[in-house]
Write a protein that holds these residues in place. Structure first.
Motif, short mmCIF file in Angstrom:
data_model
loop_
_atom_site.label_atom_id
_atom_site.label_comp_id
_atom_site.label_asym_id
_atom_site.label_seq_id
_atom_site.Cartn_x
_atom_site.Cartn_y
_atom_site.Cartn_z
N LYS A 96 0.81 -1.22 0.00
CA LYS A 96 0.00 0.00 0.00
C LYS A 96 0.85 1.27 0.00
CE LYS A 96 -4.55 -1.28 1.51
NZ LYS A 96 -5.70 -0.83 2.31
N LEU A 97 2.18 1.13 -0.14
CA LEU A 97 3.02 2.31 -0.28
C LEU A 97 2.56 3.11 -1.50
CD1 LEU A 97 6.59 0.82 0.39
CD2 LEU A 97 5.36 2.42 1.86
N PRO A 98 2.70 4.43 -1.48
CA PRO A 98 2.20 5.26 -2.59
C PRO A 98 3.10 5.25 -3.82
CG PRO A 98 3.19 6.65 -0.91
CD PRO A 98 3.22 5.25 -0.36
N VAL A 99 4.13 4.39 -3.80
CA VAL A 99 5.06 4.30 -4.94
C VAL A 99 5.17 2.84 -5.38
CG1 VAL A 99 6.40 6.33 -4.22
CG2 VAL A 99 7.06 4.03 -3.40
N PRO A 100 5.61 2.59 -6.61
CA PRO A 100 5.75 1.21 -7.08
C PRO A 100 6.84 0.46 -6.31
CG PRO A 100 5.84 2.76 -8.92
CD PRO A 100 5.94 3.56 -7.67
N VAL A 101 6.56 -0.82 -6.03
CA VAL A 101 7.54 -1.71 -5.39
C VAL A 101 7.82 -2.86 -6.36
CG1 VAL A 101 8.06 -3.13 -3.38
CG2 VAL A 101 6.58 -1.12 -3.14
N VAL A 102 9.09 -3.12 -6.60
CA VAL A 102 9.50 -4.15 -7.57
C VAL A 102 10.32 -5.23 -6.87
CG1 VAL A 102 10.76 -4.60 -9.71
CG2 VAL A 102 9.57 -2.43 -9.41
N ALA A 103 10.03 -6.48 -7.18
CA ALA A 103 10.85 -7.61 -6.72
C ALA A 103 11.86 -7.93 -7.80
CB ALA A 103 9.98 -8.82 -6.43
N ALA A 104 13.15 -7.87 -7.46
CA ALA A 104 14.22 -8.21 -8.40
C ALA A 104 14.70 -9.62 -8.04
CB ALA A 104 15.36 -7.21 -8.29
N ILE A 105 14.17 -10.60 -8.76
CA ILE A 105 14.32 -12.01 -8.37
C ILE A 105 15.56 -12.61 -9.03
CG2 ILE A 105 13.15 -14.24 -8.28
CD1 ILE A 105 10.50 -12.66 -8.74
N ASN A 106 16.57 -12.89 -8.21
CA ASN A 106 17.85 -13.41 -8.72
C ASN A 106 18.00 -14.92 -8.57
OD1 ASN A 106 17.97 -13.00 -5.86
ND2 ASN A 106 20.15 -13.45 -5.97
N GLY A 107 17.09 -15.55 -7.84
CA GLY A 107 17.19 -17.00 -7.60
C GLY A 107 15.85 -17.52 -7.13
N ALA A 108 15.86 -18.63 -6.41
CA ALA A 108 14.61 -19.24 -5.98
C ALA A 108 13.83 -18.32 -5.05
CB ALA A 108 14.90 -20.56 -5.28
N ALA A 109 12.54 -18.19 -5.32
CA ALA A 109 11.63 -17.43 -4.46
C ALA A 109 10.43 -18.35 -4.22
CB ALA A 109 11.20 -16.13 -5.13
N LEU A 110 10.53 -19.15 -3.19
CA LEU A 110 9.52 -20.16 -2.92
C LEU A 110 8.85 -19.89 -1.57
CD1 LEU A 110 11.59 -23.27 -4.07
CD2 LEU A 110 9.72 -22.18 -5.33
N GLY A 111 7.60 -20.30 -1.45
CA GLY A 111 6.88 -20.12 -0.19
C GLY A 111 6.83 -18.66 0.21
N GLY A 112 7.31 -18.37 1.43
CA GLY A 112 7.32 -17.00 1.92
C GLY A 112 8.06 -16.05 1.00
N GLY A 113 9.07 -16.55 0.31
CA GLY A 113 9.82 -15.71 -0.64
C GLY A 113 8.95 -15.23 -1.78
N TYR A 114 8.12 -16.12 -2.29
CA TYR A 114 7.24 -15.70 -3.39
C TYR A 114 6.08 -14.86 -2.86
CZ TYR A 114 4.46 -15.68 -7.62
OH TYR A 114 3.74 -15.25 -8.71
N GLU A 115 5.71 -15.05 -1.60
CA GLU A 115 4.68 -14.20 -1.00
C GLU A 115 5.14 -12.75 -0.92
OE1 GLU A 115 1.90 -16.95 1.80
OE2 GLU A 115 3.97 -16.77 2.46
N ILE A 116 6.43 -12.55 -0.66
CA ILE A 116 6.99 -11.19 -0.70
C ILE A 116 6.88 -10.63 -2.12
CG2 ILE A 116 9.11 -9.83 -0.49
CD1 ILE A 116 9.95 -11.73 1.77
N CYS A 117 7.21 -11.46 -3.10
CA CYS A 117 7.11 -11.04 -4.51
C CYS A 117 5.68 -10.67 -4.89
CB CYS A 117 7.62 -12.13 -5.44
SG CYS A 117 9.36 -12.55 -5.21
N LEU A 118 4.72 -11.45 -4.41
CA LEU A 118 3.32 -11.17 -4.72
C LEU A 118 2.86 -9.86 -4.10
CD1 LEU A 118 1.70 -14.71 -4.26
CD2 LEU A 118 1.81 -13.41 -6.39
N SER A 119 3.53 -9.43 -3.03
CA SER A 119 3.17 -8.17 -2.39
C SER A 119 3.78 -6.96 -3.11
CB SER A 119 3.65 -8.17 -0.93
OG SER A 119 3.09 -9.26 -0.23
N CYS A 120 4.61 -7.23 -4.11
CA CYS A 120 5.20 -6.16 -4.92
C CYS A 120 4.32 -5.89 -6.14
CB CYS A 120 6.61 -6.54 -5.35
SG CYS A 120 7.76 -6.78 -3.97
#
Length: 716
Positions: A96-120
């Protein structure tokens, strides 16, 4: 100093680089503190243009803290639930930040890691084999609790999200892009951060870039919400199909389905409450979760990591392997070896037999090509590695030879003596025996220290386990080489000490034996097989005996008796008597011999062989269904305990992983030894004593479990 490095550039973009203590980034208390501080700082930041989340590790983010999940107790459910809400709230503030948030994925993003990505708001990944995204929590008896279910349903729609949630399906960068799990890819690590920042600058005037789709006015879930007529049939069919698959033994898939449906029915924030409550239930109140986390994460990593591989011996790799016998097992060993890039000599007594064995690999490779998973060129290269031959001389220079012929000691000795000389210097001889002691097989070798058991499971291309068996004279160097070969061909190797039947065959035999005990007590054979599946076994014990072969069981017993290896069962040789009747008197050697307990039609159908029912079935047999289920499960647990007690098993981890991957133990148990930890040792002892009193001494609890219970210890 925070483990989240916070850097703001001249364009007003903050890069948050996650670099937590330990080898990976994980959702633990350290993460909670760091993420909380970071979100606080971002919310207070002036002149902020955008945010990039990156990782200093080779993986983007590994997921939840599984040690914490193992430790949580049922009475802590409410506290745990509140902790999950706090984790969710941090990610909600981030998106909900007023600016864009980007996930820069350099390797495995599984489980909680992908949940962070989904929040971007945007997800960019390197187009690399190192990148994998997904929500595999179901394989650990859990559901994605950090918003994964809710966001995935809102992102993809209910129907498209279910495979990723219910099956734990993972995707590489290319597939993730196509499925909409990520938004774009770059070709190198050097391009990743610049591209993430460039996207922010490209979208600085686009108000929607900083707003998640589900937070935009008028948003509708792709494919419709749970009340949509389009989804009515899916939602009507899904629960019974899932129940048929899990047999009601795995609560996680059912909770995931329920949560996903609620995510498609409720508003976004209330759906998160449902997800948190269901996650807390699975983590705190179900033994299945603790069993599956223990086995499929901690103990599987322990086994694959070489806990039983001799230390201080340099890693090795096999360049040329000889496989003696091109039958069902030999052809499978040849295939998996060639797939690993190893040169293979597939030898049989005739060129025709060897060619037939090689044709098996060609058939499997053709399937891959037809499904677009392999090119014709790659297929030709793999087939070119397999030399099908009838000439012993072609074995010259093999650094490993695996014998995969019939279970006959004399034959195996003869083959060892005639071909061992073709091994390269310090080469290893492996026997794919499933029952014969390695120490005695090694008596036919000139270098018994280089002799070892390498027991594969059928079909070799699908079964993930290899059971490595050391004889009395097997050297540490030989064990290390066999272990390294198993990992080279992408198998999970357990290491056991020598014994008749080793661990897997010996333990698996008790499941069949108990099924036959039930048969002779008058239980309907169809019910016996049904209850085998009801406890979570892939198939029932009588079906297994038919598949393995009644004829083979008869020969194995005969061979062991001739060699003085036979151990008379404590409650009588019931299986031997039934097999002698069905094979000796009626010539029914099993499925591949025209029929056994069942009759098999050319169309793939099967029905029970009626004389079996006529001979044994009694309507008033008096065995309760619960007793039947416990007997089928507990016999294998007891035998596993005996293997640990006698030193056949070297570790609890080998027992658990071996029972699941080699024997087909129900996954919900976490393996036959882990099952005891959550069932309760005292409860198990009391129940086995009841069964022993009613059905025989074979159910008496082994001393090792009694000793553990008295000390208040678990099997770990």
């Amino acid at each position: 100093m925070s483990v989240f490095k916070y850097e703001k550039d001249a364009d007003g973009i903050v890069t948050v680089t996650m670099d937590m203590t330990g080898p990976v980034n994980a959702m633990n208390e350290e993460y909670n503190v760091a993420m909380n501080e970071t979100v606080d700082k971002l919310e207070a930041e002036s002149g902020l243009t955008g945010v990039v989340f990156a990782s200093a590790k080779s993986t983007f983010f590994a997921g939840g803290d599984l040690n914490m999940l193992l430790a949580v107790k049922e009475e802590e459910t409410e506290e745990f639930f509140n902790g999950i809400l706090a984790t969710k709230e941090r990610l909600r503030r981030l998106e909900k930040l007023p600016v864009p948030v980007v996930a820069a994925i350099n390797g495995a993003a599984l489980g909680g890691g992908y949940e962070i990505c989904l929040s971007c708001n945007h997800r960019v990944a390197i187009n690399s084999k190192a990148v994998q995204v997904g929500l595999p929590e179901v394989s650990l008896g859990l559901l994605p609790g950090g918003g994964g279910v809710v966001r995935m349903v809102n992102l993809l729609g209910l129907q498209n999200a279910l495979p990723y949630l219910l099956e734990g399906k993972k995707a590489n960068a290319e597939k993730a892009l196509k499925a909409g799990l990520i938004d774009e890819t770059v070709e190198s690590l050097e391009e990743l951060l610049p591209r993430a920042k460039a996207w922010i600058l490209e979208n600085k005037d686009n108000e929607d870039a900083a707003v998640q789709p589900w937070d935009r006015k008028g948003f509708k879930i792709p494919g419709g919400n749970a009340n949509s007529p389009k989804l009515a049939q899916v939602l009507m069919m899904a629960p019974p199909m899932l129940r048929q698959k899990t047999r009601g033994l795995l609560p996680a898939p059912e909770k995931i389905l329920s949560t996903a449906v609620e995510a498609a029915r409720l508003d976004f924030d209330n759906a998160h409450l449902v997800e948190a409550r269901n996650f807390a239930y699975l983590a705190c109140k179900t033994p299945q979760a603790k069993n599956m986390i223990t086995a499929f994460f901690f103990q599987l990593n322990q086994v694959n990591g070489g806990s039983n591989r001799p230390k201080d011996i340099a890693p090795t790799s096999v360049k040329k392997v000889g496989v003696l016998g091109a039958g069902m097992m030999g052809q499978g060993i040849a295939y998996v070896s060639a797939m690993a890039g190893i040169e293979v000599v597939l030898k049989d007594i005739s060129q025709e037999a060897a060619d037939k064995g090689k044709a098996y690999s060609e058939k499997l490779l053709d399937k891959r090509v037809s499904r677009g998973r392999m090119t014709e060129e790659k297929k030709a290269g793999i087939l070119g590695l397999i030399n099908a031959t009838a000439d012993d001389a072609d074995l010259q220079g093999c650094d490993l030879i695996i014998e995969a012929v019939f279970e006959n000691m004399e034959l195996k000795h003869k083959i060892t003596q005639s071909t061992e000389g073709y091994l390269a210097e310090n080469g290893v001889w492996g026997s794919n025996t499933s029952t014969l002691p390695i120490t005695q097989l090694a008596e036919g070798a000139s270098k018994p220290e280089n002799f070892i058991g390498i027991h594969f499971f059928s079909p070799v291309d699908k079964m993930p386990l290899v059971e490595i068996i050391t004889g009395d004279k097997t050297s540490d160097e030989t064990l290390a080489k066999a272990f390294d070969y198993a990992r080279q061909i992408k198998k999970t190797p357990i290491v056991v000490n020598d014994s008749v039947g080793f661990f897997t065959s010996r333990t698996f035999g008790t499941y069949i034996d108990e099924g036959i005990h039930l048969l002779t007590e008058g239980v309907n054979p169809i019910q016996i097989d049904s209850l085998g599946k009801a406890i979570g076994m892939p198939v029932g014990p009588l079906t297994v005996q038919d598949e393995v072969s009644q004829e083979l069981a008869r020969k194995v017993q005969s061979t062991q008796q001739e060699m003085g290896l036979w151990r008379e069962p404590v409650d009588g040789n019931v299986t031997g008597e039934v097999v002698e009747w069905i094979v000796g008197e009626h010539g029914r050697g099993g499925r591949h011999h025209g029929g056994g307990f069942y009759e098999y039609g050319a169309d793939g159908s099967k029905k029970i062989w009626q004389p079996l029912v006529d001979k044994y079935y009694k309507e008033d047999h008096g065995v309760s269904e619960q007793d039947m289920k416990d007997r089928l499960l507990f016999r294998s647990v007891i035998e596993t305990l005996k293997c640990l007690e006698e030193g056949v098993l070297r570790s609890v981890a080998d027992g658990n992983i071996g029972s699941i991957m080699g024997i087909g133990a129900p996954v919900w148990t976490g393996g036959y030894l882990q099952f005891l930890n959550t069932y309760g040792l005292d409860k198990f002892i009391a129940r086995t004593k009841e069964l022993a009193e009613k059905y025989g001494k074979r159910f008496e609890p082994p001393a090792i479990v009694v000793e553990k219970a008295e000390k208040g210890e678990l099997f770990s």
